[in-house]
Motif scaffolding. Structure first.
Motif, PDB file in Angstrom:
ATOM      1  N   ASP A  58      35.365  34.271  51.007  1.00 33.33           N
ATOM      2  CA  ASP A  58      35.102  35.105  49.833  1.00 33.33           C
ATOM      3  C   ASP A  58      35.939  36.385  49.879  1.00 33.33           C
ATOM      4  O   ASP A  58      36.537  36.790  48.876  1.00 33.33           O
ATOM      5  N   VAL A  59      36.024  36.980  51.050  1.00 31.40           N
ATOM      6  CA  VAL A  59      36.821  38.198  51.210  1.00 31.40           C
ATOM      7  C   VAL A  59      38.310  37.864  51.160  1.00 31.40           C
ATOM      8  O   VAL A  59      39.097  38.604  50.563  1.00 31.40           O
ATOM      9  N   ALA A  60      38.683  36.740  51.752  1.00 32.56           N
ATOM     10  CA  ALA A  60      40.090  36.308  51.699  1.00 32.56           C
ATOM     11  C   ALA A  60      40.532  36.139  50.250  1.00 32.56           C
ATOM     12  O   ALA A  60      41.645  36.527  49.877  1.00 32.56           O
ATOM     13  N   LYS A  61      39.658  35.596  49.394  1.00 29.56           N
ATOM     14  CA  LYS A  61      40.001  35.411  47.983  1.00 29.56           C
ATOM     15  C   LYS A  61      40.179  36.758  47.283  1.00 29.56           C
ATOM     16  O   LYS A  61      41.128  36.951  46.514  1.00 29.56           O
ATOM     17  N   LEU A  62      39.282  37.699  47.524  1.00 31.98           N
ATOM     18  CA  LEU A  62      39.413  39.032  46.932  1.00 31.98           C
ATOM     19  C   LEU A  62      40.738  39.683  47.339  1.00 31.98           C
ATOM     20  O   LEU A  62      41.451  40.255  46.508  1.00 31.98           O
ATOM     21  N   LEU A  63      41.056  39.573  48.619  1.00 34.56           N
ATOM     22  CA  LEU A  63      42.295  40.160  49.117  1.00 34.56           C
ATOM     23  C   LEU A  63      43.523  39.455  48.548  1.00 34.56           C
ATOM     24  O   LEU A  63      44.497  40.105  48.153  1.00 34.56           O
ATOM     25  N   THR A  64      43.467  38.134  48.481  1.00 35.25           N
ATOM     26  CA  THR A  64      44.594  37.366  47.951  1.00 35.25           C
ATOM     27  C   THR A  64      44.810  37.673  46.478  1.00 35.25           C
ATOM     28  O   THR A  64      45.951  37.850  46.031  1.00 35.25           O
ATOM     29  N   ASP A  65      43.730  37.746  45.710  1.00 37.45           N
ATOM     30  CA  ASP A  65      43.856  38.076  44.286  1.00 37.45           C
ATOM     31  C   ASP A  65      44.474  39.462  44.108  1.00 37.45           C
ATOM     32  O   ASP A  65      45.336  39.650  43.254  1.00 37.45           O
ATOM     33  N   PHE A  66      44.048  40.419  44.912  1.00 38.91           N
ATOM     34  CA  PHE A  66      44.626  41.762  44.839  1.00 38.91           C
ATOM     35  C   PHE A  66      46.113  41.718  45.231  1.00 38.91           C
ATOM     36  O   PHE A  66      46.955  42.322  44.571  1.00 38.91           O
ATOM     37  N   ASP A  67      46.409  40.984  46.276  1.00 44.76           N
ATOM     38  CA  ASP A  67      47.786  40.899  46.765  1.00 44.76           C
ATOM     39  C   ASP A  67      48.712  40.261  45.721  1.00 44.76           C
ATOM     40  O   ASP A  67      49.867  40.624  45.595  1.00 44.76           O
ATOM     41  N   ASN A  68      48.165  39.331  44.966  1.00 43.07           N
ATOM     42  CA  ASN A  68      48.947  38.626  43.933  1.00 43.07           C
ATOM     43  C   ASN A  68      48.843  39.292  42.567  1.00 43.07           C
ATOM     44  O   ASN A  68      49.365  38.761  41.594  1.00 43.07           O
ATOM     45  N   ASP A  69      48.094  40.398  42.491  1.00 40.52           N
ATOM     46  CA  ASP A  69      47.876  41.109  41.219  1.00 40.52           C
ATOM     47  C   ASP A  69      47.199  40.261  40.172  1.00 40.52           C
ATOM     48  O   ASP A  69      47.436  40.415  38.976  1.00 40.52           O
ATOM     49  N   ARG A  70      46.337  39.347  40.597  1.00 39.47           N
ATOM     50  CA  ARG A  70      45.573  38.552  39.643  1.00 39.47           C
ATOM     51  C   ARG A  70      44.343  39.343  39.237  1.00 39.47           C
ATOM     52  O   ARG A  70      43.771  40.063  40.045  1.00 39.47           O
ATOM     53  N   PRO A  71      43.898  39.186  37.992  1.00 38.73           N
ATOM     54  CA  PRO A  71      42.694  39.903  37.567  1.00 38.73           C
ATOM     55  C   PRO A  71      41.478  39.399  38.341  1.00 38.73           C
ATOM     56  O   PRO A  71      41.406  38.227  38.711  1.00 38.73           O
ATOM     57  N   GLU A  72      40.563  40.288  38.579  1.00 42.48           N
ATOM     58  CA  GLU A  72      39.326  39.938  39.280  1.00 42.48           C
ATOM     59  C   GLU A  72      38.437  39.101  38.379  1.00 42.48           C
ATOM     60  O   GLU A  72      38.414  39.290  37.174  1.00 42.48           O
ATOM     61  N   GLU A  73      37.708  38.190  38.992  1.00 44.26           N
ATOM     62  CA  GLU A  73      36.792  37.350  38.218  1.00 44.26           C
ATOM     63  C   GLU A  73      35.421  37.959  38.189  1.00 44.26           C
ATOM     64  O   GLU A  73      35.005  38.632  39.057  1.00 44.26           O
TER      65      GLU A  73
END
Length: 107
Positions: free
Chosen positions: A92-107
């Motif tokens: 769950d934390v890896a996904k948050l970090l990956t989304d931030f790293d890729n500049d994807r919007p948060e869900e």
């Protein structure tokens, strides 16, 4: 995301909304997964250092990210994920970090 293209971990300190979600996740235990203590151990912190981080008034995870950013200023988010978050089974934390790293919007 490759490690070479990954953002520096310290950039997370500039994104309060994302940082807060990560802190809430790791500062609280999740059954059969690692928490802040496990992530800090994976980062090479001793039990005494971990105990000191847990006493931070701003929260243990925030203190860890601040300390890691100071200790290893060139640490990339992807390295942090691979070396500490994934071994701690915190997808769950890896996904948050990956989304931030890729500049994807948060869900």
């Amino acid at each position: 995301m490759t490690k070479e293209n990954s953002k520096l971990l310290k950039t997370l300190l500039e994104q309060e909304d994302v940082l807060q979600r990560i802190c809430l996740a790791l500062d609280n235990d999740k059954p059969s997964c690692g928490n802040f203590n496990r992530v800090a151990q994976e980062c090479g912190y001793s039990p005494n250092e971990i105990a000191a981080l847990t006493k931070s008034p701003n929260g243990a995870t925030r203190a860890l990210i601040e300390a890691l950013s100071a200790r290893k200023p060139d640490l990339k988010i992807q390295e942090f994920i691979d070396e500490a978050v994934k071994p701690s089974k915190r997808n769950d934390v890896a996904k948050l970090l990956t989304d931030f790293d890729n500049d994807r919007p948060e869900e």
